[in-house]
Scaffold this motif. Structure first.
Motif, PDB file in Angstrom:
ATOM      1  N   ASP A  89       0.800  -1.225   0.000  1.00 57.19           N
ATOM      2  CA  ASP A  89       0.000   0.000   0.000  1.00 57.19           C
ATOM      3  C   ASP A  89       0.832   1.273   0.000  1.00 57.19           C
ATOM      4  N   GLY A  90       2.078   1.186   0.469  1.00 57.72           N
ATOM      5  CA  GLY A  90       2.927   2.370   0.495  1.00 57.72           C
ATOM      6  C   GLY A  90       2.601   3.345   1.612  1.00 57.72           C
ATOM      7  N   THR A  91       1.607   3.022   2.441  1.00 58.48           N
ATOM      8  CA  THR A  91       1.167   3.981   3.460  1.00 58.48           C
ATOM      9  C   THR A  91       1.237   3.462   4.889  1.00 58.48           C
ATOM     10  N   CYS A  92       1.290   2.156   5.064  1.00 58.25           N
ATOM     11  CA  CYS A  92       1.269   1.610   6.432  1.00 58.25           C
ATOM     12  C   CYS A  92       2.626   1.878   7.114  1.00 58.25           C
ATOM     13  N   CYS A  95       5.587   0.073   5.391  1.00 56.24           N
ATOM     14  CA  CYS A  95       5.954   0.690   4.109  1.00 56.24           C
ATOM     15  C   CYS A  95       6.650   2.031   4.342  1.00 56.24           C
ATOM     16  N   CYS A 103       4.444  -5.246   4.393  1.00 55.68           N
ATOM     17  CA  CYS A 103       3.276  -4.360   4.359  1.00 55.68           C
ATOM     18  C   CYS A 103       2.105  -4.991   5.115  1.00 55.68           C
ATOM     19  N   ASP A 104       1.436  -4.159   5.913  1.00 55.79           N
ATOM     20  CA  ASP A 104       0.293  -4.649   6.686  1.00 55.79           C
ATOM     21  C   ASP A 104      -0.865  -5.074   5.784  1.00 55.79           C
TER      22      ASP A 104
END
Ligand SMILES: [Zn+2]
Length: 146
Positions: A89-92, A95, A103-104
């Motif tokens: 996701d690039g946001t957790c 990441c 990644c979660d």
């Protein structure tokens, strides 16, 4: 489309598989230009791990974005992109620390997304990329055109 499946150690076949389609508005669809043979593809090839059914293989592909969901913002149709070892996701928090492999919310190529939809692997003509914004990196230009 055509894609590779591993059936047994030393037994990789090019077969017809369903064409991918977008399942979420965060998905992208990439036409694969080249794909690596990852070390993690070689483990089952050598028989180092077991599996019950044939499965799709291939990671770390590059290609051209051909379709994006409405929520995708960082890559666009026509972009030449690099896809890493996993989709993420690039946001957790993981990441954000640069550990996209943990990644979660992400996963591996050739598996399933959180909704149970199949995720293509990299050794195929096309790949549906979940979480395209977090996963794909666009190159400044198309390296296949000089
Ligand atoms: Zn993440």
């Amino acid at each position: 489309m055509k894609a590779t499946l591993i059936h047994n150690p030393g037994d990789v076949r090019l077969e017809d598989v369903p064409d991918p389609q977008l399942h979420a508005d965060t998905d992208g669809l990439v036409r694969v230009v080249a794909s690596c043979i990852c070390g993690s593809d070689l483990w089952p090839y050598r028989g180092a791990n077991t599996f019950d059914e044939p499965w799709r293989i291939g990671h770390e592909f590059v290609g051209v974005v051909e379709l994006i969901g409405d929520a995708v913002q960082t890559v666009g149709v026509g972009d030449f992109v690099i896809a890493p070892f996993v989709w993420s996701d690039g946001t957790c928090p993981m990441c954000q620390r640069g550990v996209q492999t943990s990644c979660d919310n992400g996963g591996g190529w050739g598996g399933e997304d959180a909704d149970g939809n199949p995720v293509d692997a990299g050794q195929g003509e096309w790949v549906r990329v979940p979480m395209a914004d977090g996963t794909l990196v666009a190159t400044p230009s198309d390296p296949t055109r000089r």
